[in-house]
Design a protein around this motif. Structure first.
Motif, PDB file in Angstrom:
ATOM      1  N   ILE A  43       0.862  -1.183   0.000  1.00 41.34           N
ATOM      2  CA  ILE A  43       0.000   0.000   0.000  1.00 41.34           C
ATOM      3  C   ILE A  43       0.897   1.231   0.000  1.00 41.34           C
ATOM      4  CG2 ILE A  43      -1.720   1.305   1.284  1.00 41.34           C
ATOM      5  CD1 ILE A  43      -2.716  -1.390   2.375  1.00 41.34           C
ATOM      6  N   THR A  44       0.631   2.157  -0.914  1.00 37.33           N
ATOM      7  CA  THR A  44       1.405   3.390  -1.005  1.00 37.33           C
ATOM      8  C   THR A  44       0.514   4.566  -0.648  1.00 37.33           C
ATOM      9  OG1 THR A  44       2.747   2.434  -2.778  1.00 37.33           O
ATOM     10  CG2 THR A  44       2.841   4.821  -2.503  1.00 37.33           C
ATOM     11  N   SER A  45       1.019   5.400   0.260  1.00 37.72           N
ATOM     12  CA  SER A  45       0.336   6.636   0.629  1.00 37.72           C
ATOM     13  C   SER A  45       1.192   7.805   0.157  1.00 37.72           C
ATOM     14  CB  SER A  45       0.154   6.720   2.147  1.00 37.72           C
ATOM     15  OG  SER A  45      -0.643   5.655   2.599  1.00 37.72           O
ATOM     16  N   PHE A  46       0.539   8.881  -0.246  1.00 40.11           N
ATOM     17  CA  PHE A  46       1.238  10.071  -0.730  1.00 40.11           C
ATOM     18  C   PHE A  46       0.914  11.237   0.188  1.00 40.11           C
ATOM     19  CE2 PHE A  46       0.484   7.281  -4.290  1.00 40.11           C
ATOM     20  CZ  PHE A  46       1.731   7.211  -4.887  1.00 40.11           C
ATOM     21  N   LEU A  47       1.942  11.999   0.549  1.00 38.99           N
ATOM     22  CA  LEU A  47       1.748  13.134   1.442  1.00 38.99           C
ATOM     23  C   LEU A  47       2.512  14.335   0.912  1.00 38.99           C
ATOM     24  CD1 LEU A  47       0.576  14.176   4.143  1.00 38.99           C
ATOM     25  CD2 LEU A  47       2.727  13.485   5.202  1.00 38.99           C
ATOM     26  N   ASP A  48       1.789  15.455   0.738  1.00 39.35           N
ATOM     27  CA  ASP A  48       2.437  16.706   0.346  1.00 39.35           C
ATOM     28  C   ASP A  48       3.107  17.312   1.569  1.00 39.35           C
ATOM     29  OD1 ASP A  48       1.612  16.529  -2.307  1.00 39.35           O
ATOM     30  OD2 ASP A  48      -0.255  17.599  -1.920  1.00 39.35           O
ATOM     31  N   CYS A  49       4.283  17.907   1.361  1.00 47.08           N
ATOM     32  CA  CYS A  49       5.051  18.510   2.450  1.00 47.08           C
ATOM     33  C   CYS A  49       5.462  19.922   2.060  1.00 47.08           C
ATOM     34  CB  CYS A  49       6.311  17.693   2.735  1.00 47.08           C
ATOM     35  SG  CYS A  49       5.997  15.989   3.227  1.00 47.08           S
ATOM     36  N   THR A  50       5.596  20.779   3.073  1.00 46.98           N
ATOM     37  CA  THR A  50       6.056  22.150   2.873  1.00 46.98           C
ATOM     38  C   THR A  50       7.112  22.458   3.918  1.00 46.98           C
ATOM     39  OG1 THR A  50       3.850  22.795   2.092  1.00 46.98           O
ATOM     40  CG2 THR A  50       5.352  24.573   2.690  1.00 46.98           C
ATOM     41  N   ALA A  51       8.257  22.975   3.475  1.00 51.40           N
ATOM     42  CA  ALA A  51       9.347  23.359   4.367  1.00 51.40           C
ATOM     43  C   ALA A  51       9.646  24.840   4.154  1.00 51.40           C
ATOM     44  CB  ALA A  51      10.588  22.524   4.096  1.00 51.40           C
ATOM     45  N   PHE A  52      10.222  25.465   5.175  1.00 51.08           N
ATOM     46  CA  PHE A  52      10.504  26.904   5.140  1.00 51.08           C
ATOM     47  C   PHE A  52      11.958  27.179   5.516  1.00 51.08           C
ATOM     48  CE2 PHE A  52       6.028  26.339   6.028  1.00 51.08           C
ATOM     49  CZ  PHE A  52       5.424  27.235   5.160  1.00 51.08           C
ATOM     50  N   GLY A  53      12.464  28.330   5.060  1.00 53.85           N
ATOM     51  CA  GLY A  53      13.777  28.816   5.479  1.00 53.85           C
ATOM     52  C   GLY A  53      14.936  27.931   5.051  1.00 53.85           C
ATOM     53  N   LYS A  54      15.917  27.761   5.971  1.00 55.85           N
ATOM     54  CA  LYS A  54      17.118  26.966   5.678  1.00 55.85           C
ATOM     55  C   LYS A  54      16.768  25.515   5.375  1.00 55.85           C
ATOM     56  CE  LYS A  54      20.593  29.813   6.208  1.00 55.85           C
ATOM     57  NZ  LYS A  54      21.445  30.154   5.085  1.00 55.85           N
ATOM     58  N   THR A  55      15.765  24.981   6.068  1.00 54.50           N
ATOM     59  CA  THR A  55      15.335  23.610   5.803  1.00 54.50           C
ATOM     60  C   THR A  55      14.883  23.494   4.349  1.00 54.50           C
ATOM     61  OG1 THR A  55      14.644  23.335   8.102  1.00 54.50           O
ATOM     62  CG2 THR A  55      13.731  21.793   6.509  1.00 54.50           C
ATOM     63  N   ALA A  56      14.102  24.443   3.886  1.00 57.24           N
ATOM     64  CA  ALA A  56      13.621  24.448   2.501  1.00 57.24           C
ATOM     65  C   ALA A  56      14.778  24.547   1.518  1.00 57.24           C
ATOM     66  CB  ALA A  56      12.645  25.601   2.299  1.00 57.24           C
ATOM     67  N   GLU A  57      15.737  25.414   1.805  1.00 60.40           N
ATOM     68  CA  GLU A  57      16.885  25.598   0.916  1.00 60.40           C
ATOM     69  C   GLU A  57      17.705  24.318   0.811  1.00 60.40           C
ATOM     70  OE1 GLU A  57      19.046  29.004   2.353  1.00 60.40           O
ATOM     71  OE2 GLU A  57      17.261  30.285   2.224  1.00 60.40           O
ATOM     72  N   THR A  58      17.920  23.646   1.942  1.00 61.13           N
ATOM     73  CA  THR A  58      18.708  22.414   1.942  1.00 61.13           C
ATOM     74  C   THR A  58      18.001  21.315   1.155  1.00 61.13           C
ATOM     75  OG1 THR A  58      19.603  23.014   4.107  1.00 61.13           O
ATOM     76  CG2 THR A  58      19.872  20.726   3.413  1.00 61.13           C
ATOM     77  N   ILE A  59      16.709  21.167   1.367  1.00 65.21           N
ATOM     78  CA  ILE A  59      15.948  20.163   0.620  1.00 65.21           C
ATOM     79  C   ILE A  59      16.010  20.465  -0.873  1.00 65.21           C
ATOM     80  CG2 ILE A  59      13.619  19.274   0.169  1.00 65.21           C
ATOM     81  CD1 ILE A  59      13.143  19.556   3.244  1.00 65.21           C
ATOM     82  N   GLN A  60      15.825  21.720  -1.246  1.00 66.14           N
ATOM     83  CA  GLN A  60      15.864  22.111  -2.663  1.00 66.14           C
ATOM     84  C   GLN A  60      17.229  21.798  -3.276  1.00 66.14           C
ATOM     85  OE1 GLN A  60      13.435  23.353  -4.796  1.00 66.14           O
ATOM     86  NE2 GLN A  60      15.006  23.079  -6.343  1.00 66.14           N
ATOM     87  N   ASN A  61      18.302  22.061  -2.536  1.00 66.82           N
ATOM     88  CA  ASN A  61      19.652  21.896  -3.074  1.00 66.82           C
ATOM     89  C   ASN A  61      20.126  20.447  -3.140  1.00 66.82           C
ATOM     90  OD1 ASN A  61      19.989  24.647  -3.489  1.00 66.82           O
ATOM     91  ND2 ASN A  61      20.825  24.966  -1.451  1.00 66.82           N
ATOM     92  N   TYR A  62      19.663  19.593  -2.257  1.00 62.68           N
ATOM     93  CA  TYR A  62      20.231  18.251  -2.158  1.00 62.68           C
ATOM     94  C   TYR A  62      19.281  17.098  -2.456  1.00 62.68           C
ATOM     95  CZ  TYR A  62      24.140  20.660  -0.073  1.00 62.68           C
ATOM     96  OH  TYR A  62      25.196  21.501   0.145  1.00 62.68           O
ATOM     97  N   MET A  63      18.008  17.363  -2.581  1.00 67.31           N
ATOM     98  CA  MET A  63      17.049  16.283  -2.819  1.00 67.31           C
ATOM     99  C   MET A  63      16.498  16.385  -4.241  1.00 67.31           C
ATOM    100  SD  MET A  63      17.226  14.886   0.150  1.00 67.31           S
ATOM    101  CE  MET A  63      15.894  13.730   0.267  1.00 67.31           C
ATOM    102  N   LYS A  64      16.082  15.231  -4.776  1.00 72.13           N
ATOM    103  CA  LYS A  64      15.476  15.200  -6.102  1.00 72.13           C
ATOM    104  C   LYS A  64      14.480  14.050  -6.133  1.00 72.13           C
ATOM    105  CE  LYS A  64      19.034  12.254  -8.011  1.00 72.13           C
ATOM    106  NZ  LYS A  64      20.040  12.044  -8.996  1.00 72.13           N
ATOM    107  N   ARG A  65      13.766  13.936  -7.218  1.00 75.55           N
ATOM    108  CA  ARG A  65      12.781  12.863  -7.376  1.00 75.55           C
ATOM    109  C   ARG A  65      13.461  11.518  -7.118  1.00 75.55           C
ATOM    110  NH1 ARG A  65      10.581   9.828 -12.250  1.00 75.55           N
ATOM    111  NH2 ARG A  65       8.546   9.138 -11.496  1.00 75.55           N
TER     112      ARG A  65
END
Length: 134
Positions: A43-65
């Motif tokens: 069973i697969t569940s999907f969850l949208d997430c929102t991050a802010f500030g430095k956490t958001a920048e780090t996720i954007q810079n180092y994570m991908k699909r």
């Protein structure tokens, strides 16, 4: 008593999308696919997430699909109306996260895998029950 803490791990379903708020805060949105087994069924569940500030920048810079991630945050229900129909969805507002995937440069491995390769030391310790006062 009210409690709202969410810890979930999974893989990003798409590349993170970032934008800047009018005040200059980075806002990053992404979605996590979380797999679990129920009886013999995946069973697969999907969850949208929102991050802010430095956490958001780090996720954007180092994570991908496809990147694996573990997030901790709070669950927030969002409401809106579209074509006269009321809608809602749950979103995780990310407080913190952990990288689950590690980059492999040459022979470098994840710390957890290195620890697995070391043989476990057996502690040979004798219990001396003569010191017990009763």
């Amino acid at each position: 008593m009210n409690m709202n803490t969410l810890i979930i791990g999974g893989r990003l379903t798409r590349d993170p999308e970032s934008r800047q708020s009018p005040s200059g805060t980075t806002i990053c949105r992404f979605s996590i696919a979380n797999n679990r087994k129920q009886k013999d069924e995946d069973i697969t569940s999907f969850l949208d997430c929102t991050a802010f500030g430095k956490t958001a920048e780090t996720i954007q810079n180092y994570m991908k699909r496809g990147s694996r991630i573990l997030v901790r945050g709070v669950l927030e229900q969002q409401h809106w109306e579209k074509d006269g129909e009321k809608r809602s969805k749950y979103t995780c507002i990310v407080d913190s996260f952990s990288f689950v995937d590690y980059a492999k440069d040459d022979e470098e491995e994840a710390p957890a895998k290195k620890a697995e390769k070391k043989p476990a030391k057996k502690e040979e310790k004798e219990d001396n029950y003569d010191d017990i006062p009763f």
